[in-house]
Design an enzyme around this catalytic site. Structure first.
Site, mmCIF file in Angstrom:
data_model
loop_
_atom_site.group_PDB
_atom_site.id
_atom_site.type_symbol
_atom_site.label_atom_id
_atom_site.label_comp_id
_atom_site.label_asym_id
_atom_site.label_seq_id
_atom_site.Cartn_x
_atom_site.Cartn_y
_atom_site.Cartn_z
ATOM 1 N N TYR A 103 0.836 -1.205 0.000
ATOM 2 C CA TYR A 103 0.000 0.000 0.000
ATOM 3 C C TYR A 103 0.871 1.256 0.000
ATOM 4 C CZ TYR A 103 -3.752 3.242 0.842
ATOM 5 O OH TYR A 103 -4.638 4.274 0.695
ATOM 6 N N PHE A 106 -7.478 22.026 -24.251
ATOM 7 C CA PHE A 106 -7.734 20.595 -24.347
ATOM 8 C C PHE A 106 -8.945 20.294 -23.480
ATOM 9 C CE2 PHE A 106 -7.454 16.125 -23.244
ATOM 10 C CZ PHE A 106 -7.493 15.593 -24.514
ATOM 11 N N THR A 107 -9.755 19.322 -23.919
ATOM 12 C CA THR A 107 -11.062 19.071 -23.300
ATOM 13 C C THR A 107 -10.997 18.940 -21.777
ATOM 14 O OG1 THR A 107 -10.749 16.730 -23.790
ATOM 15 C CG2 THR A 107 -12.018 18.001 -25.374
ATOM 16 N N ASP A 122 1.706 20.758 -20.303
ATOM 17 C CA ASP A 122 0.970 19.510 -20.535
ATOM 18 C C ASP A 122 1.947 18.633 -21.316
ATOM 19 O OD1 ASP A 122 -0.534 17.387 -21.444
ATOM 20 O OD2 ASP A 122 -2.337 18.577 -21.753
ATOM 21 N N LYS A 178 -0.164 8.172 -23.213
ATOM 22 C CA LYS A 178 0.265 8.583 -24.562
ATOM 23 C C LYS A 178 1.753 8.269 -24.725
ATOM 24 C CE LYS A 178 -3.902 10.512 -24.247
ATOM 25 N NZ LYS A 178 -4.116 11.779 -23.652
ATOM 26 N N ARG A 192 -13.175 15.729 -33.791
ATOM 27 C CA ARG A 192 -12.561 16.843 -33.052
ATOM 28 C C ARG A 192 -13.057 18.115 -33.715
ATOM 29 N NH1 ARG A 192 -9.929 15.075 -28.127
ATOM 30 N NH2 ARG A 192 -12.145 14.942 -27.857
ATOM 31 N N PHE A 219 -18.858 14.908 -26.103
ATOM 32 C CA PHE A 219 -18.462 14.060 -27.237
ATOM 33 C C PHE A 219 -18.351 12.591 -26.861
ATOM 34 C CE2 PHE A 219 -14.057 13.651 -25.815
ATOM 35 C CZ PHE A 219 -13.940 14.768 -24.984
HETATM 36 C C1 LIG Z 1 -5.186 12.633 -23.004
HETATM 37 C C2 LIG Z 1 -4.808 14.005 -22.707
HETATM 38 C C3 LIG Z 1 -5.022 14.563 -21.444
HETATM 39 C C4 LIG Z 1 -5.778 13.850 -20.337
HETATM 40 O O1 LIG Z 1 -5.172 12.679 -19.972
HETATM 41 P P1 LIG Z 1 -6.001 11.363 -19.554
HETATM 42 O O2 LIG Z 1 -4.926 10.375 -19.249
HETATM 43 O O3 LIG Z 1 -6.838 10.960 -20.727
HETATM 44 O O4 LIG Z 1 -6.820 11.692 -18.368
HETATM 45 C C5 LIG Z 1 -4.564 15.855 -21.227
HETATM 46 N N1 LIG Z 1 -3.963 16.566 -22.207
HETATM 47 C C6 LIG Z 1 -3.761 16.062 -23.442
HETATM 48 C C7 LIG Z 1 -3.078 16.888 -24.468
HETATM 49 C C8 LIG Z 1 -4.183 14.775 -23.742
HETATM 50 O O5 LIG Z 1 -4.005 14.299 -24.969
#
Ligand SMILES: *Cc1c(COP(=O)(O)O)cnc(C)c1O
Length: 463
Positions: A78, A130-131, A221, A264, A388, A455
């Site tokens: 843990y 970004f969303t 980011d 990513k 998008r 979306f």
């Molecule tokens: C995917 C993404 C996020 C959010 O990350 P999650 O792992 O999906 O929560 C933030 N910024 C960018 C540019 C992304 O592509």
């Protein structure tokens, strides 16, 4: 790097396949039924019904044998898992930040960051929204302000660094809003919503100088910062002889911290982190992570997930890896360009973006041309892509009206180390087939709209 890939010769991926996942083959009739049941939203399809899944590159990468071996080395204690310390050390080494807070994925980091830095009425400038990032800023009481260069909004503009910040816009905004209302500058590399477009090192450095002048923080980011480093290597003077790892570290060094989706660049199926250089902020984040994610030495991840991510980071900064990764995206993009398909240029790092406005000039934006195109592509071949455009952009929270983004795109996102060149060929042939019958396409009507990030779950009917 270029030495191992002479330009006149073909090159192939620096890996071979060890395990395969068979795919179900479907007919046109099967797919018509499936997309109709899914409310004409590719997010609502069952992945079983998809042949080539280009919905996203998020969490869809293939892990290496070394990463899988790491999964067996999970320390599932843990508290104080040894995999956390390996992960922390790896992030410090390659990204260069001092303090690391693990989170279940990128939005977990965005949530905590927004909570500790943003107060009601704040403005957060960023190089295109970004969303999830913008939503967390808004939920914390802030308002996002776009400071990207105008070139980013033009799908045909070939500018090599369309992710760059417009320094003049930023400076004006700082004067107008007052620096006390700007908790930080939200800097993305690469810029997903602009088409995976990079920011140049010169621009990041200039943003740093401006931020220093006004004593404002910069939070990166870093989701696709390694792909950004690759573009700097290819396109910016002074970086051709530097390694991707060195470029990444320099890029991060101009920022005060980062949010990261490990799903990513970092070659894992789940995971993320928040990194900060300021100890006091880190202390606050480390405290909040316990509330929302998990203890500060796992943050929502299993020990084995942290080990896989640590190893994924090490693999992701290898020059040969990133060259092949971005090279595959480029391959698909060039095939489409050669066939006269309207795509966002230059081709981005993780995806090829089809310009739905140019595909379907007869479909008005509030009849969702990009959503329509994603559905047509799926019905044609079982290739799944993502909208998008206006659906992703959502509504203005003050007026309740749709945001009308100038870019109305369909993203063909390439998972890392998953598909072959033949899959790319099939994809491009399908896009061409859909383009050739573009006059027949009809738009959509939204029949169900969720409140947040619509979306993902919205449903449509064909007009
Ligand atoms: C995917 C993404 C996020 C959010 O990350 P999650 O792992 O999906 O929560 C933030 N910024 C960018 C540019 C992304 O592509």
């Amino acid at each position: 790097m270029s030495k191992s890939f002479p330009s006149r010769r073909s090159w192939a991926e620096p890996w071979k396949v060890k395990v395969v996942e068979p795919l179900k083959m479907t007919t046109h009739t099967d797919r018509e039924r499936a997309i109709s049941e899914a409310g004409f939203n590719t997010f609502l399809l069952r992945s079983e019904d998809v042949y080539i899944d280009l919905l996203t590159d998020s969490g869809t990468s293939a892990m290496s044998d070394w990463q899988w071996a790491g999964m067996m080395m999970g320390d599932e204690a843990y508290a104080g898992s040894k995999n956390f310390y390996h992960l922390e050390e790896t992030i410090q080494k390659y990204y260069g930040y001092k303090y690391i807070v693990p989170t279940h994925q990128g939005r977990g980091a965005e949530h905590i960051l927004s909570k500790i830095l943003i107060k009601s009425g704040d403005i957060i400038p960023g190089n295109m929204y970004f969303t999830t990032t913008r939503l967390h800023q808004e939920l914390a009481g802030g308002t996002f302000a776009d400071i990207i260069i105008p070139e980013a909004h033009d799908p045909n503009n070939e500018y090599p660094f369309k992710g760059n910040v417009n320094l003049e816009t930023l400076e004006k905004l700082i004067h107008k809003a007052g620096k006390e209302h700007i908790p930080y500058i939200s800097l993305a590399a690469t810029v997903n919503m602009a088409g995976g477009q990079p920011i140049s090192m010169a621009n990041i450095r200039a943003v740093r100088e401006l931020a220093n002048k006004h004593d404002i923080k910069i939070i990166l980011d870093a989701t696709r910062a390694i792909e950004n480093a690759y573009f700097i290597h290819e396109r910016e003077d002074g970086y051709h002889d530097k390694s991707i790892a060195d470029i990444l570290k320099e890029l991060c060094s101009y920022t005060d911290g980062c949010t990261m989706s490990g799903k990513k660049d970092a070659l894992v199926n789940i995971g993320g982190w928040l990194a900060l250089n300021d100890f006091n902020l880190y202390e606050e984040a480390r405290n909040l992570v316990v509330v929302y994610e998990g203890l500060h030495t796992y943050g929502g991840m299993a020990g084995r997930d942290m080990e896989a991510m640590a190893r994924g980071i090490i693999e992701s900064v290898q020059d040969d890896h990133i060259r092949a990764r971005v090279g595959q995206v480029e391959y698909l993009g060039q095939k489409l360009i050669t066939s006269g398909i309207p795509v966002v240029c230059p081709i981005g790092g993780h995806a090829v973006y089809l310009n739905a406005k140019a595909f379907y000039p007869h479909i008005p934006q509030d009849e969702f041309p990009a959503q329509t195109l994603a559905c047509e592509l799926y019905m044609d071949s079982g290739v799944r892509a993502m909208e998008r455009g206006i659906v992703s952009a959502g509504r203005d929270k003050k007026t309740g009206k749709h945001y009308y983004p100038s870019l109305e795109l369909v993203r063909l996102t390439i998972p890392r180390r998953v598909y072959t060149q033949a899959h790319m060929d099939v994809t491009s042939e399908s896009v061409i087939a859909v383009y050739n019958k573009r006059d027949k396409a009809r738009g959509l009507k939204m029949v169900y709209e969720p409140k947040y990030l619509r979306f993902f779950q919205a449903r449509f009917k064909q007009l």
